[in-house]
Design an enzyme around this catalytic site. Structure first.
Site, PDB file in Angstrom:
ATOM      1  N   HIS A   9       0.931  -1.119   0.043  1.00 47.94           N
ATOM      2  CA  HIS A   9       0.369   0.200   0.153  1.00 47.94           C
ATOM      3  C   HIS A   9       0.929   1.162  -0.121  1.00 47.94           C
ATOM      4  CE1 HIS A   9       0.772   0.627   4.637  1.00 47.94           C
ATOM      5  NE2 HIS A   9       0.684  -0.122   4.406  1.00 47.94           N
ATOM      6  N   GLU A  79      -2.737  -6.509   8.338  1.00 51.21           N
ATOM      7  CA  GLU A  79      -0.845  -6.691   8.467  1.00 51.21           C
ATOM      8  C   GLU A  79      -0.955  -7.486  10.063  1.00 51.21           C
ATOM      9  OE1 GLU A  79       1.755  -7.035   8.034  1.00 51.21           O
ATOM     10  OE2 GLU A  79       3.217  -5.007   8.158  1.00 51.21           O
TER      11      GLU A  79
END
Length: 195
Positions: A9, A79
């Site tokens: 990202h 994550e």
């Protein structure tokens, strides 16, 4: 056999300052949005049969800006949950725990929103994603939009290595690509940290 394209990202305020952002949903910075948009032309040339993304906003926004239409939210791409270290930098952690290493030492439990996760738990999530992706690669490329540490675990597990080998990969820079292909029928890294 298609390639597995690992998209990190775009930049956030926390990635810029080195803070561990696991489950905290930190938005992209302007630079992060620009980097995500810059990925679109490179990804447009690919024959993507599927796109999966962490459901966190920073990953989904990266997928949108990179023009990865139809990105499917995949909870197992979230994550690493940093538990009690959420929001701290490595330097702050090492001030109270000298020599700390995420890959070796893991994280302590945090609050209810950040209970913490050990490497083996992250590896199990990644293996579930890879089991879903492997058959799709027979038909073309698959992209995943994920996070720094998660991308490293995903990559080494795709290579057939123990999850702890993720420490040997350079941290993927925000808004970059990694390409995992096959050579003589075995997974290899074709490129890493490609802007």
């Amino acid at each position: 056999m298609g390639e597995l394209i690992v998209v990190r990202h775009g930049q956030t305020e926390w990635s810029l300052s080195g803070r561990h952002a696991g489950r905290t949903d930190v938005p992209l910075t302007e630079a992060g949005e620009a980097a995500a948009k810059a990925l679109a032309p490179r990804l447009a040339r690919r024959s993507l049969v599927a796109v999966f993304s962490s459901p966190l906003g920073r990953a989904m926004r990266t997928a949108e800006l990179a023009e990865l239409a139809g990105a499917e939210p995949e909870p197992d791409l979230v994550e690493w949950d940093y538990g009690g270290y959420e929001g701290l930098t490595s330097e702050q952690i090492q001030a109270t725990r000298p020599g700390w290493d995420l890959w070796r030492d893991g994280v302590p439990p945090g609050d209810a929103d950040h209970p913490g996760e050990q490497l083996r738990q992250v590896a199990l999530r990644v293996d579930a994603v890879l089991n879903r992706i492997r058959p799709l690669l027979a038909d073309g490329d698959v992209a995943v939009v994920a996070h720094g540490h998660l991308a490293r675990v995903l990559t080494v597990r795709r290579l057939g290595l123990d999850a702890s080998a993720g420490r040997m990969l350079g941290h993927p820079h925000p808004g970059t690509l990694g390409f995992l292909t096959t050579e003589h029928g075995r997974p290899v890294i074709a490129a890493w940290n490609v802007p």
